[in-house]
Design an enzyme around this catalytic site. Structure first.
Site, PDB file in Angstrom:
ATOM      1  N   ARG A 101       0.740  -0.704  -0.212  1.00 38.35           N
ATOM      2  CA  ARG A 101      -0.283   0.144  -0.194  1.00 38.35           C
ATOM      3  C   ARG A 101       0.567   1.381   0.241  1.00 38.35           C
ATOM      4  O   ARG A 101       1.914   1.684   1.079  1.00 38.35           O
ATOM      5  CB  ARG A 101      -0.669   0.023   1.566  1.00 38.35           C
ATOM      6  CG  ARG A 101      -1.683   1.591   1.188  1.00 38.35           C
ATOM      7  CD  ARG A 101      -2.733   1.181   2.445  1.00 38.35           C
ATOM      8  NE  ARG A 101      -3.793   0.623   1.762  1.00 38.35           N
ATOM      9  CZ  ARG A 101      -5.373   0.694   2.470  1.00 38.35           C
ATOM     10  NH1 ARG A 101      -5.752   1.527   3.037  1.00 38.35           N
ATOM     11  NH2 ARG A 101      -6.273  -0.253   1.807  1.00 38.35           N
ATOM     12  N   HIS A 128      -7.495   0.431  -7.352  1.00 38.26           N
ATOM     13  CA  HIS A 128      -7.444  -0.187  -5.592  1.00 38.26           C
ATOM     14  C   HIS A 128      -8.464  -0.967  -5.985  1.00 38.26           C
ATOM     15  O   HIS A 128      -9.718  -1.755  -5.314  1.00 38.26           O
ATOM     16  CB  HIS A 128      -8.638   0.199  -4.081  1.00 38.26           C
ATOM     17  CG  HIS A 128      -8.402  -0.339  -2.799  1.00 38.26           C
ATOM     18  ND1 HIS A 128      -7.638  -1.272  -2.381  1.00 38.26           N
ATOM     19  CD2 HIS A 128      -9.204   0.083  -1.798  1.00 38.26           C
ATOM     20  CE1 HIS A 128      -7.670  -0.705  -1.174  1.00 38.26           C
ATOM     21  NE2 HIS A 128      -8.807  -0.834  -0.939  1.00 38.26           N
ATOM     22  N   GLN A 131     -10.321  -4.093  -3.183  1.00 40.66           N
ATOM     23  CA  GLN A 131     -11.581  -3.734  -3.138  1.00 40.66           C
ATOM     24  C   GLN A 131     -12.287  -4.005  -3.415  1.00 40.66           C
ATOM     25  O   GLN A 131     -13.684  -4.238  -3.748  1.00 40.66           O
ATOM     26  CB  GLN A 131     -10.906  -2.297  -2.412  1.00 40.66           C
ATOM     27  CG  GLN A 131     -12.830  -1.709  -1.944  1.00 40.66           C
ATOM     28  CD  GLN A 131     -13.329  -1.953  -0.761  1.00 40.66           C
ATOM     29  OE1 GLN A 131     -12.484  -1.938   0.139  1.00 40.66           O
ATOM     30  NE2 GLN A 131     -14.493  -2.399  -0.754  1.00 40.66           N
ATOM     31  N   ASP A 219     -17.038   6.857  -1.642  1.00 36.96           N
ATOM     32  CA  ASP A 219     -16.578   6.829  -1.368  1.00 36.96           C
ATOM     33  C   ASP A 219     -15.563   8.531  -0.420  1.00 36.96           C
ATOM     34  O   ASP A 219     -16.463   9.160  -0.992  1.00 36.96           O
ATOM     35  CB  ASP A 219     -14.689   6.556  -1.639  1.00 36.96           C
ATOM     36  CG  ASP A 219     -14.266   6.230  -1.013  1.00 36.96           C
ATOM     37  OD1 ASP A 219     -13.879   5.911  -0.353  1.00 36.96           O
ATOM     38  OD2 ASP A 219     -12.578   6.005  -1.974  1.00 36.96           O
ATOM     39  N   CYS A 259     -16.433   1.396   1.133  1.00 34.74           N
ATOM     40  CA  CYS A 259     -15.338   0.732   0.629  1.00 34.74           C
ATOM     41  C   CYS A 259     -14.606   0.777   1.751  1.00 34.74           C
ATOM     42  O   CYS A 259     -14.459  -0.461   2.425  1.00 34.74           O
ATOM     43  CB  CYS A 259     -14.234   1.557  -0.151  1.00 34.74           C
ATOM     44  SG  CYS A 259     -14.059   2.604   0.284  1.00 34.74           S
ATOM     45  N   ARG A 287     -13.904  -8.610   2.054  1.00 35.02           N
ATOM     46  CA  ARG A 287     -12.437  -8.503   1.747  1.00 35.02           C
ATOM     47  C   ARG A 287     -11.898  -9.890   1.733  1.00 35.02           C
ATOM     48  O   ARG A 287     -11.095 -10.145   0.782  1.00 35.02           O
ATOM     49  CB  ARG A 287     -11.935  -7.393   2.279  1.00 35.02           C
ATOM     50  CG  ARG A 287     -12.374  -5.784   1.949  1.00 35.02           C
ATOM     51  CD  ARG A 287     -12.258  -5.216   1.031  1.00 35.02           C
ATOM     52  NE  ARG A 287     -10.885  -6.271   0.298  1.00 35.02           N
ATOM     53  CZ  ARG A 287      -9.863  -4.163   0.827  1.00 35.02           C
ATOM     54  NH1 ARG A 287     -10.260  -3.093   1.143  1.00 35.02           N
ATOM     55  NH2 ARG A 287      -8.758  -4.006   0.267  1.00 35.02           N
TER      56      ARG A 287
HETATM   57  N1  NVA Z   1     -10.055   6.274  -2.068  1.00 31.16           N
HETATM   58  C1  NVA Z   1      -9.444   6.575  -0.359  1.00 31.16           C
HETATM   59  C2  NVA Z   1      -9.860   4.896  -0.230  1.00 31.16           C
HETATM   60  C3  NVA Z   1      -9.758   4.333   1.359  1.00 31.16           C
HETATM   61  C4  NVA Z   1      -9.658   2.652   1.283  1.00 31.16           C
HETATM   62  C5  NVA Z   1      -8.300   6.287  -0.065  1.00 31.16           C
HETATM   63  O1  NVA Z   1      -7.474   6.274  -1.079  1.00 31.16           O
HETATM   64  O2  NVA Z   1      -7.638   6.691   0.674  1.00 31.16           O
HETATM   65  N1   CP Z   2     -11.374  -0.086   2.149  1.00 30.64           N
HETATM   66  C1   CP Z   2      -9.876  -0.404   2.822  1.00 30.64           C
HETATM   67  O1   CP Z   2      -9.099  -0.665   2.023  1.00 30.64           O
HETATM   68  O2   CP Z   2      -9.576   0.135   3.885  1.00 30.64           O
HETATM   69  P1   CP Z   2      -8.756   0.328   5.020  1.00 30.64           P
HETATM   70  O3   CP Z   2      -8.113   1.769   5.000  1.00 30.64           O
HETATM   71  O4   CP Z   2      -8.799   0.246   5.758  1.00 30.64           O
HETATM   72  O5   CP Z   2      -7.580  -1.081   4.742  1.00 30.64           O
END
Ligand code: NVA
Ligand code: CP
Length: 305
Positions: A101, A128, A131, A219, A259, A287
């Site tokens: 990540r 992502h 997800q 989101d 998500c 997930r």
């Molecule tokens: N769009 C959000 C998703 C978090 C799971 C981010 O990138 O922070």
């Molecule tokens: N939806 C998602 O990826 O959540 P986290 O940021 O908690 O991993």
């Protein structure tokens, strides 16, 4: 094989992963043990916080018989400037797969170029994929299928929206998006999805998008890494909240997805999050089952007898 974007999988693999995750979930609920990854190790290398992605991958690996190591860049020599390519070469000698990540997508691409084990995208600024696989699985569970449904994205044209566009192209889905002008998803992904056979439409307002929807997805307005733009975004996204009035325009059986983590009171109201149309908890649970299907496929090639 890496999973950096859904295109790395292709349409057959995406469809198979969805069926497989549903099957693995059923087996797990029946208490049937399945441990094809005994002796395998998954490294989770995270440069942003996570609840669902981290925990679901760790539990998935444990349920499949393998083990995990979690590190952030600060815990490693990467934090002191060791190049990504050297790190990738070294950890590939220890572990069987790596979930990353990170911020810019190029960082995971660089890692993958030098990794000899599968690299899985646990979220980058622009994608992502894990997800969205779990999201489509959730829709298939709730509605029986995805194709032909009016699936709506309301809000930021962010990593989630981009991966939704990719999966729409791969599965020939009907996707309607309502995003403020300055926050549109990647144009090249839209073009590729249209070529793939997706029906993609940009609605002028969230209300137009929500009309007769079967699925509404949203989101946060400010993703991780976008914090400096918070005020500008709060202004731009006014009117993009999933609330009772908006859901009233959708089809009577419309499901609402997010998500998570959600900013209750911003992109979604408490009433909708906790209401009867919300499937966010099943979506989060899925997930786990999708991670197992992904790990099984990338680490063993498919179902093991
Ligand atoms: N769009 C959000 C998703 C978090 C799971 C981010 O990138 O922070
Ligand atoms: N939806 C998602 O990826 O959540 P986290 O940021 O908690 O991993």
């Amino acid at each position: 094989m890496h999973l950096l974007t859904l295109h790395d999988l292709g349409k057959e693999a995406v469809a198979e992963l969805i069926d497989r995750a549903i099957e693995l979930k059923k087996r797990h609920k029946r208490g049937i043990p399945y441990r094809p990854l005994v002796g395998k190790t998954l490294l989770l290398f995270f440069e942003k916080p996570s609840t669902r992605t981290r925990i679901s991958f760790e539990v998935a690996m444990s349920q499949l018989g393998g083990s995990t190591i979690f590190v952030t860049s600060q815990d490693t020599q990467l934090g002191r400037g060791e190049p990504i390519k050297d790190t990738a070469r070294v950890v590939s000698r220890y572990v069987d797969s790596v979930v990353i990540r990170t911020h810019e997508h190029e960082r995971i691409e660089e890692f993958a170029r030098h990794s000899t084990v599968p690299v899985i995208n646990g979220l980058t600024r622009t994608h992502h994929p894990c997800q969205v696989l779990a999201d489509v699985m959730t829709i298939v569970e709730k509605k029986g299928a995805c194709r032909g449904l009016k699936i709506v994205w309301i809000g930021d044209g962010n990593n989630m929206a981009n991966s939704w566009i990719e999966i729409a192209g791969l599965l020939k889905l009907r996707l309607t998006l309502a995003c403020p002008a300055d926050f549109m998803p990647r144009k090249e992904l839209v073009e590729a999805a249209l070529k793939g056979g997706a029906e993609i439409e940009f609605a002028p307002t969230p209300q137009d998008a929500a009309k007769d929807a079967d699925v509404i997805n949203t989101d946060v307005w400010t993703s991780m890494g976008d914090e400096e733009e918070r005020e500008k975004r709060e202004e731009a996204f006014k009117g993009y909240q999933i609330n009772e009035a908006l859901l009233g325009l959708a089809g009577p059986e419309c499901i609402v997805m997010h998500c998570l983590p959600a900013h209750r009171g911003e992109e979604i109201t408490d009433g909708i999050m906790d209401g009867s149309h919300s499937v966010v908890w099943d979506e989060a649970e899925n997930r786990l089952h999708m991670q197992k299907a992904i790990l099984e496929r990338l680490l063993t090639g498919g179902e093991q007898r």
